[in-house]
Write a protein that holds these residues in place. Sequence first.
Motif, mmCIF file in Angstrom:
data_model
loop_
_atom_site.group_PDB
_atom_site.id
_atom_site.type_symbol
_atom_site.label_atom_id
_atom_site.label_comp_id
_atom_site.label_asym_id
_atom_site.label_seq_id
_atom_site.Cartn_x
_atom_site.Cartn_y
_atom_site.Cartn_z
ATOM 1 N N GLY A 158 26.025 43.213 42.568
ATOM 2 C CA GLY A 158 26.893 42.220 41.958
ATOM 3 C C GLY A 158 27.426 42.601 40.589
ATOM 4 O O GLY A 158 28.249 41.880 40.028
ATOM 5 N N CYS A 159 26.981 43.730 40.040
ATOM 6 C CA CYS A 159 27.447 44.139 38.710
ATOM 7 C C CYS A 159 28.969 44.285 38.709
ATOM 8 O O CYS A 159 29.537 44.938 39.581
ATOM 9 C CB CYS A 159 26.805 45.448 38.286
ATOM 10 N N GLY A 160 29.583 43.681 37.737
ATOM 11 C CA GLY A 160 31.036 43.725 37.616
ATOM 12 C C GLY A 160 31.733 42.605 38.362
ATOM 13 O O GLY A 160 32.955 42.483 38.291
ATOM 14 N N MET A 161 30.987 41.768 39.065
ATOM 15 C CA MET A 161 31.603 40.720 39.869
ATOM 16 C C MET A 161 32.305 39.669 39.000
ATOM 17 O O MET A 161 33.399 39.226 39.336
ATOM 18 C CB MET A 161 30.563 40.046 40.759
ATOM 19 N N THR A 162 31.709 39.292 37.869
ATOM 20 C CA THR A 162 32.353 38.314 36.999
ATOM 21 C C THR A 162 33.651 38.884 36.441
ATOM 22 O O THR A 162 34.687 38.212 36.432
ATOM 23 C CB THR A 162 31.414 37.902 35.844
ATOM 24 N N ARG A 163 33.612 40.141 36.012
ATOM 25 C CA ARG A 163 34.829 40.776 35.499
ATOM 26 C C ARG A 163 35.854 40.966 36.608
ATOM 27 O O ARG A 163 37.062 40.854 36.381
ATOM 28 C CB ARG A 163 34.486 42.102 34.830
ATOM 29 N N ALA A 164 35.385 41.234 37.833
ATOM 30 C CA ALA A 164 36.305 41.373 38.966
ATOM 31 C C ALA A 164 36.965 40.033 39.284
ATOM 32 O O ALA A 164 38.172 39.978 39.547
ATOM 33 C CB ALA A 164 35.556 41.905 40.188
ATOM 34 N N LEU A 165 36.196 38.963 39.264
ATOM 35 C CA LEU A 165 36.769 37.644 39.520
ATOM 36 C C LEU A 165 37.734 37.239 38.407
ATOM 37 O O LEU A 165 38.762 36.618 38.672
ATOM 38 C CB LEU A 165 35.661 36.604 39.687
ATOM 39 N N HIS A 166 37.420 37.616 37.167
ATOM 40 C CA HIS A 166 38.331 37.353 36.049
ATOM 41 C C HIS A 166 39.661 38.065 36.297
ATOM 42 O O HIS A 166 40.736 37.473 36.124
ATOM 43 C CB HIS A 166 37.697 37.821 34.732
ATOM 44 N N ALA A 167 39.591 39.322 36.703
ATOM 45 C CA ALA A 167 40.819 40.076 36.985
ATOM 46 C C ALA A 167 41.563 39.451 38.162
ATOM 47 O O ALA A 167 42.799 39.359 38.151
ATOM 48 C CB ALA A 167 40.476 41.535 37.278
ATOM 49 N N LEU A 168 40.843 39.004 39.164
ATOM 50 C CA LEU A 168 41.460 38.399 40.344
ATOM 51 C C LEU A 168 42.175 37.099 39.985
ATOM 52 O O LEU A 168 43.295 36.847 40.439
ATOM 53 C CB LEU A 168 40.403 38.150 41.417
ATOM 54 N N VAL A 169 41.554 36.289 39.145
ATOM 55 C CA VAL A 169 42.166 35.033 38.704
ATOM 56 C C VAL A 169 43.462 35.315 37.934
ATOM 57 O O VAL A 169 44.399 34.532 37.988
ATOM 58 C CB VAL A 169 41.166 34.224 37.839
ATOM 59 N N HIS A 170 43.511 36.452 37.257
ATOM 60 C CA HIS A 170 44.710 36.837 36.508
ATOM 61 C C HIS A 170 45.668 37.687 37.337
ATOM 62 O O HIS A 170 46.645 38.203 36.806
ATOM 63 C CB HIS A 170 44.311 37.563 35.217
ATOM 64 N N GLY A 171 45.388 37.852 38.628
ATOM 65 C CA GLY A 171 46.307 38.550 39.526
ATOM 66 C C GLY A 171 46.254 40.065 39.464
ATOM 67 O O GLY A 171 47.135 40.728 40.000
ATOM 68 N N ASP A 172 45.240 40.627 38.837
ATOM 69 C CA ASP A 172 45.112 42.078 38.717
ATOM 70 C C ASP A 172 44.171 42.604 39.810
ATOM 71 O O ASP A 172 42.968 42.772 39.599
ATOM 72 C CB ASP A 172 44.587 42.441 37.333
ATOM 73 N N LEU A 173 44.730 42.859 40.991
ATOM 74 C CA LEU A 173 43.919 43.275 42.138
ATOM 75 C C LEU A 173 43.284 44.647 41.933
ATOM 76 O O LEU A 173 42.143 44.881 42.343
ATOM 77 C CB LEU A 173 44.772 43.274 43.404
ATOM 78 N N ALA A 174 44.016 45.566 41.306
ATOM 79 C CA ALA A 174 43.479 46.914 41.084
ATOM 80 C C ALA A 174 42.266 46.863 40.154
ATOM 81 O O ALA A 174 41.255 47.530 40.413
ATOM 82 C CB ALA A 174 44.560 47.815 40.502
ATOM 83 N N GLN A 175 42.352 46.086 39.092
ATOM 84 C CA GLN A 175 41.225 45.959 38.169
ATOM 85 C C GLN A 175 40.044 45.261 38.849
ATOM 86 O O GLN A 175 38.897 45.628 38.624
ATOM 87 C CB GLN A 175 41.640 45.200 36.905
ATOM 88 N N ALA A 176 40.324 44.282 39.675
ATOM 89 C CA ALA A 176 39.251 43.591 40.401
ATOM 90 C C ALA A 176 38.506 44.570 41.302
ATOM 91 O O ALA A 176 37.278 44.576 41.334
ATOM 92 C CB ALA A 176 39.824 42.440 41.222
ATOM 93 N N ALA A 177 39.239 45.410 42.016
ATOM 94 C CA ALA A 177 38.604 46.399 42.899
ATOM 95 C C ALA A 177 37.868 47.453 42.086
ATOM 96 O O ALA A 177 36.835 47.971 42.537
ATOM 97 C CB ALA A 177 39.644 47.045 43.799
ATOM 98 N N ALA A 178 38.361 47.787 40.893
ATOM 99 C CA ALA A 178 37.684 48.775 40.054
ATOM 100 C C ALA A 178 36.365 48.234 39.504
ATOM 101 O O ALA A 178 35.408 48.992 39.343
ATOM 102 C CB ALA A 178 38.591 49.193 38.897
ATOM 103 N N MET A 179 36.310 46.948 39.235
ATOM 104 C CA MET A 179 35.086 46.352 38.692
ATOM 105 C C MET A 179 33.992 46.225 39.750
ATOM 106 O O MET A 179 32.824 46.454 39.466
ATOM 107 C CB MET A 179 35.382 44.981 38.096
#
Length: 139
Positions: free
Chosen positions: A55-76
Amino acid sequence: MQAPARHYALAATVAAAGAAAAAGAWVLQRVDPNAAGSPLPGCVFYHLTGLYCPGCGMTRALHALVHGDLAQAAAMNPLLPVLALTLPLLVLHSLGYRLPLPRRALATLLSAKFWLPLIGGFWVLRNLPWPPFSWLAPG
């Protein structure tokens, strides 16, 4: 339980889950977990061991997803897209909805024989220090 009572309980469960998801999205829209001094907690497992959990990076991935940044979400957390697609299906199935999926696909998604190796393998591989496995680490 009678049919109407069960219907109301199901509706209440769905409403509570929707409200929790909306509240989480609202918080992640306004609070940046990447910022220094963020009020959102970090991963306890990582802080104790120095290793990434699944689950590491999941909060940051969800933050990126909420802001529409799919690439950053997948990177996290590259596991997020898999969970984002399958979790709603599994919740709907557990609530009694029959999904228009082939039986074999549904059986696979409901099986621990699918999820345990996937999550366990992801956990091990994302902690290996060389490419391409190091790309699975958050960031």
